[in-house]
Design a protein around this motif. Structure first.
Motif, PDB file in Angstrom:
ATOM      1  N   ARG A   1      20.694 -19.295 -26.708  1.00 52.58           N
ATOM      2  CA  ARG A   1      19.815 -18.423 -27.508  1.00 52.58           C
ATOM      3  C   ARG A   1      20.454 -17.911 -28.790  1.00 52.58           C
ATOM      4  NH1 ARG A   1      19.690 -12.485 -24.808  1.00 52.58           N
ATOM      5  NH2 ARG A   1      21.908 -12.475 -24.395  1.00 52.58           N
ATOM      6  N   GLN A   2      21.765 -17.701 -28.813  1.00 54.32           N
ATOM      7  CA  GLN A   2      22.411 -17.250 -30.049  1.00 54.32           C
ATOM      8  C   GLN A   2      22.304 -18.314 -31.136  1.00 54.32           C
ATOM      9  OE1 GLN A   2      23.431 -14.418 -30.966  1.00 54.32           O
ATOM     10  NE2 GLN A   2      23.466 -13.335 -29.031  1.00 54.32           N
ATOM     11  N   ARG A   3      22.423 -19.551 -30.731  1.00 55.61           N
ATOM     12  CA  ARG A   3      22.385 -20.645 -31.699  1.00 55.61           C
ATOM     13  C   ARG A   3      20.960 -21.079 -32.053  1.00 55.61           C
ATOM     14  NH1 ARG A   3      25.833 -24.911 -33.537  1.00 55.61           N
ATOM     15  NH2 ARG A   3      24.623 -26.802 -33.840  1.00 55.61           N
ATOM     16  N   LEU A   4      20.060 -21.112 -31.053  1.00 59.14           N
ATOM     17  CA  LEU A   4      18.723 -21.656 -31.267  1.00 59.14           C
ATOM     18  C   LEU A   4      17.610 -20.615 -31.270  1.00 59.14           C
ATOM     19  CD1 LEU A   4      18.909 -24.856 -29.022  1.00 59.14           C
ATOM     20  CD2 LEU A   4      19.204 -24.700 -31.496  1.00 59.14           C
ATOM     21  N   GLY A   5      17.875 -19.424 -30.802  1.00 58.38           N
ATOM     22  CA  GLY A   5      16.837 -18.397 -30.749  1.00 58.38           C
ATOM     23  C   GLY A   5      15.716 -18.782 -29.795  1.00 58.38           C
ATOM     24  N   PHE A   6      14.475 -18.651 -30.262  1.00 57.82           N
ATOM     25  CA  PHE A   6      13.286 -18.939 -29.469  1.00 57.82           C
ATOM     26  C   PHE A   6      13.308 -20.368 -28.913  1.00 57.82           C
ATOM     27  CE2 PHE A   6       8.950 -20.750 -29.521  1.00 57.82           C
ATOM     28  CZ  PHE A   6       8.354 -19.950 -28.556  1.00 57.82           C
ATOM     29  N   THR A   7      13.829 -21.302 -29.676  1.00 60.01           N
ATOM     30  CA  THR A   7      13.845 -22.700 -29.269  1.00 60.01           C
ATOM     31  C   THR A   7      14.693 -22.923 -28.018  1.00 60.01           C
ATOM     32  OG1 THR A   7      13.522 -23.309 -31.574  1.00 60.01           O
ATOM     33  CG2 THR A   7      14.258 -25.045 -30.114  1.00 60.01           C
ATOM     34  N   ALA A   8      15.696 -22.090 -27.794  1.00 60.66           N
ATOM     35  CA  ALA A   8      16.504 -22.215 -26.578  1.00 60.66           C
ATOM     36  C   ALA A   8      15.629 -22.032 -25.342  1.00 60.66           C
ATOM     37  CB  ALA A   8      17.636 -21.190 -26.587  1.00 60.66           C
ATOM     38  N   TRP A   9      14.677 -21.110 -25.432  1.00 57.09           N
ATOM     39  CA  TRP A   9      13.789 -20.841 -24.293  1.00 57.09           C
ATOM     40  C   TRP A   9      12.814 -21.990 -24.078  1.00 57.09           C
ATOM     41  CZ3 TRP A   9      15.538 -17.271 -21.258  1.00 57.09           C
ATOM     42  CH2 TRP A   9      16.329 -16.259 -21.784  1.00 57.09           C
ATOM     43  N   THR A  10      12.251 -22.521 -25.173  1.00 59.93           N
ATOM     44  CA  THR A  10      11.305 -23.622 -25.008  1.00 59.93           C
ATOM     45  C   THR A  10      12.008 -24.902 -24.553  1.00 59.93           C
ATOM     46  OG1 THR A  10      11.419 -24.210 -27.372  1.00 59.93           O
ATOM     47  CG2 THR A  10       9.664 -22.690 -26.688  1.00 59.93           C
ATOM     48  N   LEU A  11      13.220 -25.136 -25.051  1.00 60.26           N
ATOM     49  CA  LEU A  11      13.985 -26.313 -24.629  1.00 60.26           C
ATOM     50  C   LEU A  11      14.339 -26.222 -23.150  1.00 60.26           C
ATOM     51  CD1 LEU A  11      15.436 -28.940 -25.415  1.00 60.26           C
ATOM     52  CD2 LEU A  11      17.427 -27.545 -25.998  1.00 60.26           C
ATOM     53  N   SER A  12      14.773 -25.067 -22.715  1.00 60.61           N
ATOM     54  CA  SER A  12      15.116 -24.884 -21.302  1.00 60.61           C
ATOM     55  C   SER A  12      13.884 -24.985 -20.413  1.00 60.61           C
ATOM     56  CB  SER A  12      15.793 -23.531 -21.097  1.00 60.61           C
ATOM     57  OG  SER A  12      17.020 -23.508 -21.778  1.00 60.61           O
ATOM     58  N   ALA A  13      12.771 -24.430 -20.873  1.00 58.17           N
ATOM     59  CA  ALA A  13      11.534 -24.530 -20.093  1.00 58.17           C
ATOM     60  C   ALA A  13      11.055 -25.981 -20.023  1.00 58.17           C
ATOM     61  CB  ALA A  13      10.458 -23.641 -20.708  1.00 58.17           C
ATOM     62  N   LEU A  14      11.240 -26.742 -21.102  1.00 60.31           N
ATOM     63  CA  LEU A  14      10.890 -28.166 -21.093  1.00 60.31           C
ATOM     64  C   LEU A  14      11.739 -28.910 -20.063  1.00 60.31           C
ATOM     65  CD1 LEU A  14       9.461 -30.678 -22.212  1.00 60.31           C
ATOM     66  CD2 LEU A  14      11.170 -30.729 -24.042  1.00 60.31           C
ATOM     67  N   ALA A  15      13.034 -28.658 -20.066  1.00 58.00           N
ATOM     68  CA  ALA A  15      13.922 -29.306 -19.089  1.00 58.00           C
ATOM     69  C   ALA A  15      13.511 -28.931 -17.667  1.00 58.00           C
ATOM     70  CB  ALA A  15      15.376 -28.910 -19.353  1.00 58.00           C
ATOM     71  N   TRP A  16      13.202 -27.652 -17.454  1.00 59.38           N
ATOM     72  CA  TRP A  16      12.812 -27.200 -16.121  1.00 59.38           C
ATOM     73  C   TRP A  16      11.506 -27.852 -15.685  1.00 59.38           C
ATOM     74  CZ3 TRP A  16       9.130 -23.288 -14.338  1.00 59.38           C
ATOM     75  CH2 TRP A  16       9.282 -23.003 -12.978  1.00 59.38           C
ATOM     76  N   SER A  17      10.544 -27.970 -16.600  1.00 59.31           N
ATOM     77  CA  SER A  17       9.261 -28.577 -16.221  1.00 59.31           C
ATOM     78  C   SER A  17       9.448 -30.037 -15.809  1.00 59.31           C
ATOM     79  CB  SER A  17       8.239 -28.450 -17.358  1.00 59.31           C
ATOM     80  OG  SER A  17       8.589 -29.252 -18.460  1.00 59.31           O
ATOM     81  N   LEU A  18      10.352 -30.740 -16.469  1.00 62.85           N
ATOM     82  CA  LEU A  18      10.610 -32.137 -16.098  1.00 62.85           C
ATOM     83  C   LEU A  18      11.299 -32.240 -14.739  1.00 62.85           C
ATOM     84  CD1 LEU A  18      11.684 -33.571 -19.567  1.00 62.85           C
ATOM     85  CD2 LEU A  18       9.478 -33.814 -18.412  1.00 62.85           C
ATOM     86  N   VAL A  19      12.212 -31.313 -14.468  1.00 54.39           N
ATOM     87  CA  VAL A  19      12.874 -31.305 -13.149  1.00 54.39           C
ATOM     88  C   VAL A  19      11.854 -31.006 -12.053  1.00 54.39           C
ATOM     89  CG1 VAL A  19      14.562 -30.097 -11.716  1.00 54.39           C
ATOM     90  CG2 VAL A  19      15.158 -30.740 -14.050  1.00 54.39           C
ATOM     91  N   VAL A  20      10.975 -30.058 -12.299  1.00 51.81           N
ATOM     92  CA  VAL A  20       9.944 -29.715 -11.303  1.00 51.81           C
ATOM     93  C   VAL A  20       9.026 -30.910 -11.052  1.00 51.81           C
ATOM     94  CG1 VAL A  20       7.920 -28.259 -10.872  1.00 51.81           C
ATOM     95  CG2 VAL A  20      10.036 -27.236 -11.701  1.00 51.81           C
ATOM     96  N   ILE A  21       8.646 -31.620 -12.109  1.00 55.13           N
ATOM     97  CA  ILE A  21       7.812 -32.818 -11.931  1.00 55.13           C
ATOM     98  C   ILE A  21       8.545 -33.845 -11.063  1.00 55.13           C
ATOM     99  CG2 ILE A  21       6.836 -34.831 -13.115  1.00 55.13           C
ATOM    100  CD1 ILE A  21       6.115 -32.904 -15.422  1.00 55.13           C
TER     101      ILE A  21
END
Length: 173
Positions: free
Chosen positions: A20-40
């Motif tokens: 989050r320090q480096r990417l801000g809001f994008t860190a959250w969306t990137l992590s949520a994207l990774a999590w959604s793929l793992v859940v699938i």
């Protein structure tokens, strides 16, 4: 399944905190994207009957079903709209998160279509894995890929609308 989902969610949350320090809001969306793929992956590759069993060689399919709209079950107790609707809905969040993640950079015009192709490849990879791992008692079906890609496209469209509202490109540090 729930334990795997929770553990992967915790790992992705920590990943977002680190980035989050480096990417801000994008860190959250990137992590949520990774999590959604793992859940699938978790919900589509867990054995159908709860535990791996034995599928006799003569009962194992050698190819994917190319019967579009094929013999999908009526649905699941958790989602009464049927398996086809579930296959579509499960890929909407990755499509939305793909756009929100890529919208921060100008190269997003290239990465969103590329990401959509990668989501289609991810779906095809899941179906191939289901075909190869007969022990999980899942069936490879081209209809699932079509439904997954449809969900991803719907997600991208929703993501484009959300990107105009959220404006992730303005959330830079």
């Amino acid at each position: 399944m729930l334990l795997g989902t929770a553990l992967s969610g915790a790992v992705c949350f920590v990943l977002a905190l680190v980035l989050r320090q480096r990417l801000g809001f994008t860190a959250w969306t990137l992590s949520a994207l990774a999590w959604s793929l793992v859940v699938i992956a978790i919900i589509t590759l867990i054995p159908a009957s709860g535990a791996p069993g034995i599928v006799p060689a003569e009962g194992r399919l050698d190819t994917c079903s190319f019967d579009i709209g094929g013999p999908a079950p009526d649905g699941f107790w958790i989602f009464s709209g049927g398996q086809r609707l579930l296959n579509t809905v499960v890929f909407v969040p990755p499509g939305v998160l793909l756009v929100l993640t890529a919208a921060r950079w100008r190269i997003g015009l290239v990465t969103v279509p590329l990401g959509l192709v990668l989501l289609a490849a991810f779906s095809a990879g899941i179906e191939w894995t289901q075909l190869e791992l007969a022990r999980i008692d899942r069936a490879c079906d081209v209809t699932d890929i079509i439904d997954n890609v449809t969900g991803a496209v719907v997600g991208v469209v929703v993501g484009l609308v959300l990107a105009l509202v959220v404006r992730p490109w303005r959330l830079r540090r």
